[in-house]
Write a protein that holds these residues in place. Structure first.
Motif, PDB file in Angstrom:
ATOM      1  N   THR A  33       0.809  -1.229   0.000  1.00 37.68           N
ATOM      2  CA  THR A  33       0.000   0.000   0.000  1.00 37.68           C
ATOM      3  C   THR A  33       0.842   1.280   0.000  1.00 37.68           C
ATOM      4  O   THR A  33       0.289   2.379   0.052  1.00 37.68           O
ATOM      5  N   TRP A  34       2.179   1.168  -0.027  1.00 37.28           N
ATOM      6  CA  TRP A  34       3.048   2.354  -0.003  1.00 37.28           C
ATOM      7  C   TRP A  34       3.961   2.387  -1.224  1.00 37.28           C
ATOM      8  O   TRP A  34       4.517   1.362  -1.627  1.00 37.28           O
ATOM      9  N   VAL A  35       4.146   3.588  -1.778  1.00 35.56           N
ATOM     10  CA  VAL A  35       4.964   3.779  -2.977  1.00 35.56           C
ATOM     11  C   VAL A  35       5.905   4.966  -2.746  1.00 35.56           C
ATOM     12  O   VAL A  35       5.501   5.976  -2.163  1.00 35.56           O
ATOM     13  N   THR A  36       7.151   4.831  -3.181  1.00 31.94           N
ATOM     14  CA  THR A  36       8.065   5.983  -3.202  1.00 31.94           C
ATOM     15  C   THR A  36       8.248   6.402  -4.657  1.00 31.94           C
ATOM     16  O   THR A  36       8.332   5.557  -5.553  1.00 31.94           O
ATOM     17  N   LEU A  37       8.308   7.709  -4.865  1.00 29.41           N
ATOM     18  CA  LEU A  37       8.294   8.239  -6.223  1.00 29.41           C
ATOM     19  C   LEU A  37       9.233   9.442  -6.317  1.00 29.41           C
ATOM     20  O   LEU A  37       9.273  10.280  -5.421  1.00 29.41           O
ATOM     21  N   SER A  38      10.010   9.499  -7.395  1.00 31.42           N
ATOM     22  CA  SER A  38      10.860  10.668  -7.661  1.00 31.42           C
ATOM     23  C   SER A  38      10.490  11.214  -9.030  1.00 31.42           C
ATOM     24  O   SER A  38      10.277  10.447  -9.979  1.00 31.42           O
ATOM     25  N   ASP A  39      10.411  12.543  -9.131  1.00 28.77           N
ATOM     26  CA  ASP A  39      10.085  13.131 -10.433  1.00 28.77           C
ATOM     27  C   ASP A  39      11.335  13.422 -11.261  1.00 28.77           C
ATOM     28  O   ASP A  39      11.255  13.926 -12.372  1.00 28.77           O
ATOM     29  N   GLY A  40      12.544  13.114 -10.690  1.00 28.18           N
ATOM     30  CA  GLY A  40      13.793  13.315 -11.418  1.00 28.18           C
ATOM     31  C   GLY A  40      14.386  14.697 -11.251  1.00 28.18           C
ATOM     32  O   GLY A  40      15.443  15.002 -11.798  1.00 28.18           O
ATOM     33  N   THR A  41      13.711  15.588 -10.469  1.00 26.28           N
ATOM     34  CA  THR A  41      14.226  16.944 -10.268  1.00 26.28           C
ATOM     35  C   THR A  41      14.901  17.098  -8.911  1.00 26.28           C
ATOM     36  O   THR A  41      15.436  18.163  -8.599  1.00 26.28           O
ATOM     37  N   GLY A  42      14.860  16.051  -8.077  1.00 22.95           N
ATOM     38  CA  GLY A  42      15.423  16.145  -6.734  1.00 22.95           C
ATOM     39  C   GLY A  42      14.351  16.144  -5.658  1.00 22.95           C
ATOM     40  O   GLY A  42      14.640  16.328  -4.477  1.00 22.95           O
ATOM     41  N   ARG A  43      13.093  15.909  -6.042  1.00 18.26           N
ATOM     42  CA  ARG A  43      11.981  15.881  -5.077  1.00 18.26           C
ATOM     43  C   ARG A  43      11.525  14.434  -4.860  1.00 18.26           C
ATOM     44  O   ARG A  43      11.372  13.680  -5.819  1.00 18.26           O
ATOM     45  N   LEU A  44      11.332  14.081  -3.587  1.00 20.30           N
ATOM     46  CA  LEU A  44      10.891  12.733  -3.230  1.00 20.30           C
ATOM     47  C   LEU A  44       9.453  12.783  -2.732  1.00 20.30           C
ATOM     48  O   LEU A  44       9.103  13.626  -1.898  1.00 20.30           O
ATOM     49  N   GLU A  78       9.272  16.330  -0.427  1.00 21.28           N
ATOM     50  CA  GLU A  78      10.299  17.281  -0.016  1.00 21.28           C
ATOM     51  C   GLU A  78      11.429  17.330  -1.039  1.00 21.28           C
ATOM     52  O   GLU A  78      11.773  16.316  -1.641  1.00 21.28           O
ATOM     53  N   GLU A  79      11.997  18.507  -1.206  1.00 18.16           N
ATOM     54  CA  GLU A  79      13.160  18.692  -2.076  1.00 18.16           C
ATOM     55  C   GLU A  79      14.387  18.191  -1.317  1.00 18.16           C
ATOM     56  O   GLU A  79      14.666  18.632  -0.207  1.00 18.16           O
ATOM     57  N   LEU A  80      15.133  17.238  -1.896  1.00 20.42           N
ATOM     58  CA  LEU A  80      16.266  16.626  -1.188  1.00 20.42           C
ATOM     59  C   LEU A  80      17.606  16.911  -1.861  1.00 20.42           C
ATOM     60  O   LEU A  80      18.538  16.121  -1.757  1.00 20.42           O
ATOM     61  N   GLY A  81      17.699  18.024  -2.557  1.00 19.99           N
ATOM     62  CA  GLY A  81      18.985  18.375  -3.170  1.00 19.99           C
ATOM     63  C   GLY A  81      19.026  18.056  -4.641  1.00 19.99           C
ATOM     64  O   GLY A  81      18.015  18.132  -5.344  1.00 19.99           O
ATOM     65  N   SER A  82      20.203  17.668  -5.127  1.00 19.72           N
ATOM     66  CA  SER A  82      20.390  17.435  -6.563  1.00 19.72           C
ATOM     67  C   SER A  82      19.561  16.228  -7.029  1.00 19.72           C
ATOM     68  O   SER A  82      19.199  15.367  -6.230  1.00 19.72           O
ATOM     69  N   PRO A  83      19.247  16.164  -8.331  1.00 17.45           N
ATOM     70  CA  PRO A  83      18.400  15.083  -8.856  1.00 17.45           C
ATOM     71  C   PRO A  83      18.941  13.694  -8.550  1.00 17.45           C
ATOM     72  O   PRO A  83      20.154  13.488  -8.458  1.00 17.45           O
ATOM     73  N   PHE A  84      18.029  12.734  -8.406  1.00 14.28           N
ATOM     74  CA  PHE A  84      18.397  11.359  -8.057  1.00 14.28           C
ATOM     75  C   PHE A  84      17.386  10.394  -8.668  1.00 14.28           C
ATOM     76  O   PHE A  84      16.317  10.806  -9.133  1.00 14.28           O
ATOM     77  N   THR A  85      17.748   9.111  -8.653  1.00 15.02           N
ATOM     78  CA  THR A  85      16.773   8.056  -8.943  1.00 15.02           C
ATOM     79  C   THR A  85      16.643   7.187  -7.691  1.00 15.02           C
ATOM     80  O   THR A  85      17.565   7.120  -6.877  1.00 15.02           O
ATOM     81  N   ILE A  86      15.509   6.525  -7.550  1.00 12.64           N
ATOM     82  CA  ILE A  86      15.286   5.662  -6.384  1.00 12.64           C
ATOM     83  C   ILE A  86      15.828   4.275  -6.696  1.00 12.64           C
ATOM     84  O   ILE A  86      15.404   3.629  -7.666  1.00 12.64           O
ATOM     85  N   ALA A  87      16.781   3.820  -5.875  1.00  8.15           N
ATOM     86  CA  ALA A  87      17.377   2.494  -6.084  1.00  8.15           C
ATOM     87  C   ALA A  87      16.560   1.410  -5.384  1.00  8.15           C
ATOM     88  O   ALA A  87      16.427   0.293  -5.895  1.00  8.15           O
TER      89      ALA A  87
END
Length: 584
Positions: free
Chosen positions: A123-134, A156-165
């Motif tokens: 029932t839980w999903v983590t998602l990144s838009d590729g701009t650095g927001r989780l 929340e904005e977490l700094g530089s862009p990332f992907t979720i591993a």
């Protein structure tokens, strides 16, 4: 101190008599769905030129399999919509439906990465838009339009862009938490000799906070690991207590003051290693030991005891400076010692057996340093001369010629033959277990049981072995659960290979090329008809089949996922379904 472990294969899961795959012309049902909008592919920019950028983002799998529900896949389209396809019947396929839309206008960002999704629980999903927001999303029961409703509970904005591993959802002390692993490739100004970039894995823990009846999610911890190569595999343990990483180059936590103190300890340890307690030399007849002593030490302060197989040196009633069993026996009555220029103690040991060289002075004592004179160096160099040469094979007629690298096949070579598997403890932030994978090349990962960590597949000789991590079983932390016969050898010959996957029930493995072609390798199954091996004249009981499918698409393959019944293949504008196994 990290425990050095090894992977224990189960012999019953190996098939030494495997004869290879038989090419089958059996047609596979292939269904295709045209997408309303193209997949949100993000191509590498000019400043993303390294192999690590290619591995992390250029070879990204844009199709996301929801392992908590059967045959349920997601992708993000160019309008920022999260699209879902849930399959129950192949002949009655619905169009992919929108389940969520990213609030961000992705077109406004120049330096963004691809959007990424990970399913932390049912029932839980983590998602990144590729701009650095989780985003942390409560989805409800997925794959069903009536119960599935994606609701943002944290962003929340977490700094530089990332992907979720990777991400996991867990409850500890009655508090719900979600731990997420974020992957970045960042510019490294200090790296002047390498690629100029380093890899960071940020381990973020988000927990539910209750204040005066107000329930909300906040970041509890942020920890950063840094390395010099993109990890092949990185996953958080289901309990959130640890982390496992398979990588070519090691990762380590960057933890401010704690890390500095550790570095200082390491520097002191290195310094200690640089200053040996004693130096020793040897000839065929004797051994000479030199020990530096304080200037105020006199002859009366020194006690040296010799015995046939040991030596003991004591200064001024202090604990023994040197003590232990000698590598070989000495003539203790002929051994002597003197003080040279009030600075050093020189001890002479006469060997009982002349000739053999001692590899060490005192058994198990690493505090001394052996000094070899030039005549001994040249003697050893001459004895090893026949093993080296300026040319590849100087004398092919020789009875035992040296190894000729030209005889190796291309699929025998490994680009990265020193990868390691490390387990990090979440509290101490130190490595607790290490496995040197050597030539066991990493192939792919797969989720067999969503409640467990993802499995990883390694090449062992010609086979591909699947390993299931068990973080709660220290004695059996990595279990060999399946073998794909000869897959290690087969995949090495596919030079255009892009993605690999296998069915969660191990019934088949599959790989796809960058364009069109998909190869499927079915596990050996009993035959319905009688088949004989013509060369050996014996009956064959079971056969393994290779199937090849060519997709009707000119666009590159962007995503590839396998379930027990189907293969899902995503291109820019089409989603293909290949029916591999019929349902039970």
């Amino acid at each position: 101190m990290a425990a050095h472990c090894s992977l224990q294969t189960k012999r019953l899961l190996l098939d030494p008599k495997f004869e290879g795959y038989k090419l089958s012309l059996e047609p596979l049902a292939c269904y295709q769905l045209e997408l309303d909008a193209a997949v949100a592919e993000v191509k590498l920019r000019d400043d993303q030129y390294t192999l690590d950028h290619m591995r992390a983002f250029g070879m990204y799998n844009y199709l996301h399999l929801d392992s908590w529900y059967q045959d349920n896949v997601y992708y993000v389209d160019q309008f920022g919509r999260i699209m879902n396809l849930s399959v129950t019947l192949d002949t009655a396929l619905q169009k992919p439906r929108e389940v969520f839309r990213l609030p961000t206008d992705l077109a406004a960002y120049d330096n963004r990465l691809c959007a990424s999704i990970h399913f932390s629980s049912s029932t839980w999903v983590t998602l990144s838009d590729g701009t650095g927001r989780l985003y942390l999303i409560k989805s409800g029961k997925r794959g069903n339009s009536t119960s599935e409703k994606w609701e943002i509970v944290f962003n929340e904005e977490l700094g530089s862009p990332f992907t979720i591993a990777h991400s996991v959802s867990f409850v500890k002390s009655d508090t719900h938490s979600v731990a997420v692993l974020l992957l970045r490739v960042e510019k490294d100004e200090l790296d002047t000799k390498g690629s100029g970039f380093h890899i960071t894995l940020e381990w973020v823990t988000i927990a539910e906070i209750s204040k005066e009846g107000d329930h909300r999610y906040e970041i509890l911890k942020r920890r950063v690991l840094q390395g010099k190569s993109v990890p092949h595999y990185a996953a958080i343990e289901p309990s959130g207590d640890g982390l496992m990483i398979v990588s070519y180059k090691p990762f380590k936590f960057m933890e401010g003051e704690d890390n500095k103190s550790e570095e200082n300890d390491d520097a002191e340890a290195t310094k200690e290693k640089k200053d040996p307690l004693y130096y020793w030399q040897q000839t065929e007849d004797d051994v000479t030991i030199t020990v530096h002593i304080p200037e105020d030490i006199t002859k009366d302060d020194i006690k040296v005891r010799f015995s046939p197989d040991s030596v003991c040196v004591i200064l001024k009633d202090q604990p023994p400076l040197m003590e232990g069993k000698l590598y070989s026996s000495v003539d203790h009555e002929s051994c002597t010692w003197i003080i040279r220029e009030s600075k050093s103690l020189e001890i002479s040991l006469i060997k009982k057996n002349e000739g053999p060289r001692w590899p060490e002075l005192i058994v198990g004592d690493t505090r001394g340093e052996f000094i070899m004179d030039s005549s001994q160096c040249s003697e050893i160099s001459e004895s090893l001369m026949h093993l080296t040469s300026e040319v590849m094979n100087p004398n092919p007629e020789k009875e035992n010629p040296p190894c000729n690298a030209q005889e190796l096949e291309e699929c025998d070579a490994f680009l990265e033959d020193s990868a390691s598997l490390c387990r990090f403890d979440g509290d101490t932030l130190k490595v607790t277990h290490v496995i040197n994978l050597g030539s066991n090349q990493y192939l792919f990962s797969v989720v067999v049981d969503p409640k467990e960590m993802p499995c990883f597949c390694l090449r062992h000789d010609v086979d591909a072995l699947l390993w299931q991590p068990h973080s709660d079983q220290p004695e059996n932390m990595w279990e060999h659960i399946a073998t794909f016969n000869a897959l290690g050898y087969v995949q090495a010959s596919k030079q255009d290979k892009k993605f690999m996957a296998c069915a969660p029930d191990y019934s088949y493995a599959a790989l796809c090329e960058c364009l069109r072609r998909v190869f499927i390798y079915r596990q050996p199954t009993p035959l319905a008809t009688v088949l004989y091996n013509r060369k050996e004249g014996r009956q064959v009981g079971q056969v393994a089949k290779q199937l090849v499918t060519t997709l009707e698409a000119n666009d590159p393959i962007l995503g590839f996922q396998a379930t027990s019944e189907r293969l899902f293949v995503l291109t820019t504008k089409t989603l293909f379904l290949i029916k591999v196994n019929s349902g039970n």
